[in-house]
Design an enzyme around this catalytic site. Structure first.
Site, mmCIF file in Angstrom:
data_model
loop_
_atom_site.group_PDB
_atom_site.id
_atom_site.type_symbol
_atom_site.label_atom_id
_atom_site.label_comp_id
_atom_site.label_asym_id
_atom_site.label_seq_id
_atom_site.Cartn_x
_atom_site.Cartn_y
_atom_site.Cartn_z
ATOM 1 N N MET A 64 0.847 -1.201 0.000
ATOM 2 C CA MET A 64 0.000 0.000 0.000
ATOM 3 C C MET A 64 0.880 1.249 0.000
ATOM 4 O O MET A 64 0.418 2.339 0.355
ATOM 5 C CB MET A 64 -0.929 -0.007 1.211
ATOM 6 C CG MET A 64 -1.909 -1.186 1.172
ATOM 7 S SD MET A 64 -3.436 -0.885 2.059
ATOM 8 C CE MET A 64 -2.826 -0.588 3.703
ATOM 9 N N HIS A 119 9.624 -3.506 3.320
ATOM 10 C CA HIS A 119 9.206 -3.724 1.927
ATOM 11 C C HIS A 119 10.425 -3.975 1.043
ATOM 12 O O HIS A 119 10.384 -4.818 0.134
ATOM 13 C CB HIS A 119 8.449 -2.499 1.396
ATOM 14 C CG HIS A 119 7.158 -2.223 2.094
ATOM 15 N ND1 HIS A 119 6.993 -1.178 2.971
ATOM 16 C CD2 HIS A 119 5.966 -2.881 2.060
ATOM 17 C CE1 HIS A 119 5.750 -1.188 3.428
ATOM 18 N NE2 HIS A 119 5.109 -2.201 2.899
ATOM 19 N N ASP A 156 2.424 -9.548 9.284
ATOM 20 C CA ASP A 156 0.978 -9.690 9.067
ATOM 21 C C ASP A 156 0.660 -11.181 8.965
ATOM 22 O O ASP A 156 0.291 -11.693 7.900
ATOM 23 C CB ASP A 156 0.574 -8.945 7.798
ATOM 24 C CG ASP A 156 0.836 -7.458 7.912
ATOM 25 O OD1 ASP A 156 0.072 -6.760 8.571
ATOM 26 O OD2 ASP A 156 1.862 -7.004 7.359
HETATM 27 O O1 PAF Z 1 -0.107 -5.722 3.607
HETATM 28 C C1 PAF Z 1 -0.519 -4.808 2.871
HETATM 29 O O2 PAF Z 1 0.150 -3.801 2.645
HETATM 30 C C2 PAF Z 1 -1.914 -4.916 2.250
HETATM 31 O O3 PAF Z 1 -2.811 -5.531 3.112
HETATM 32 C C3 PAF Z 1 -1.902 -5.593 0.876
HETATM 33 C C4 PAF Z 1 -1.462 -7.035 0.963
HETATM 34 C C5 PAF Z 1 -0.999 -4.841 -0.076
HETATM 35 C C6 PAF Z 1 -3.324 -5.583 0.281
HETATM 36 O O4 PAF Z 1 -3.808 -4.291 0.119
#
Ligand code: PAF
Length: 262
Positions: A11, A18, A131
């Site tokens: 996002m 990331h 997550d």
């Molecule tokens: O983890 C995230 O950033 C979001 O939940 C994802 C997997 C990109 C879905 O919008």
């Protein structure tokens, strides 16, 4: 023969966690795609969709430096054209943890992730272990719906003091940032108790809640020990378990987890 495509859905508001996902994708694939889309359907009406940080230029740089080949940054209209009415619901796995306190969240996550998979058509998709529930639901969805790709769950990246990296860490006040590593310390303390022989899940959860509640300015959203596979509660620690928490520091909601071996 074409290249293997690795995919990192995000996002935006990208950070070193990331970048680690992009590098993991780079290591296994010849072509790496990152999507940046703040997905409206996974936010509740009182959540931070409007103020979620959007910073495409610095995100672009991080993706390039980490080895991405392509960024897909669609608009909300492209992802959800007027008249879209189909959603993906993964039953049961979303009943507890974040699913209990964020109704509809995982329906939005699974729907957008499946749509992104269909658009990008990757061979591998990389998600962070922070997550935990999200990764578990997506793996289940991929299996149940025969989505032709491999889900790769990558280790959580942490600050040197133990705080799990998150796009939401930037909202923390200095005071809240100072105490935020106590969340991971509380998780480690429960893990240590369990490994030392405590098998009563209710007792472990009470100790965890007490420890988290003692953090200055903290409000516990949930703190649960559940089966690592089914994400259902159970009474005695006789299987691989995940200890998962969500804690508000001020208005910022942080999540973290540890697994406990059986
Ligand atoms: O983890 C995230 O950033 C979001 O939940 C994802 C997997 C990109 C879905 O919008």
């Amino acid at each position: 023969m074409g290249k293997t495509v690795g995919f990192v859905p995000t996002m935006g508001a990208l950070h070193e966690g990331h970048a680690a996902l992009v590098r993991a994708a780079r290591a296994r694939s010849g072509f790496v795609v990152v999507s940046i889309f703040v997905n409206p359907t996974q936010f509740g009406p009182k959540e931070d969709f409007a103020k979620y940080p959007r910073m495409l230029e610095s995100d672009r740089k991080l993706c390039g430096d980490a080895g991405a080949d392509l960024i897909f940054a669609p608009s909300a209209e492209e992802m959800y054209p007027t008249g879209s009415v189909t959603f993906v619901d993964v039953a049961k796995l979303g009943d507890h943890l974040c699913g209990a306190t964020r109704p509809g969240h995982f329906r939005g996550v699974c729907t957008v992730v499946l749509k992104l998979f269909n658009i990008v058509q990757p061979n591998l998709a990389h998600f962070g272990a922070k997550d935990y529930q999200q990764a578990r639901l997506i793996s289940q969805m991929v299996r149940d719906l025969n989505v032709p790709l491999e889900v790769c769950v990558e280790p959580t990246v942490r600050e040197p003091d133990g705080l799990a990296l998150s796009s939401r860490n930037r909202y923390l006040s200095d005071e809240d940032r100072a105490v935020a590593p106590c969340i991971q310390q509380a998780l480690q303390a429960v893990r240590t108790r369990a490994i030392a022989g405590e098998v009563d899940v209710a007792r472990l959860e009470s100790a965890l809640i007490a420890e988290l509640s003692a953090i200055s300015g903290a409000r516990v959203d949930y703190a649960r020990i559940v089966d690592a596979e089914t994400l259902q509660p159970f009474a005695r620690l006789d299987r691989l378990a995940v200890v998962a928490v969500a804690v508000f520091l001020g208005t910022t909601r942080l999540i973290d987890n540890v697994t406990i071996p059986s």
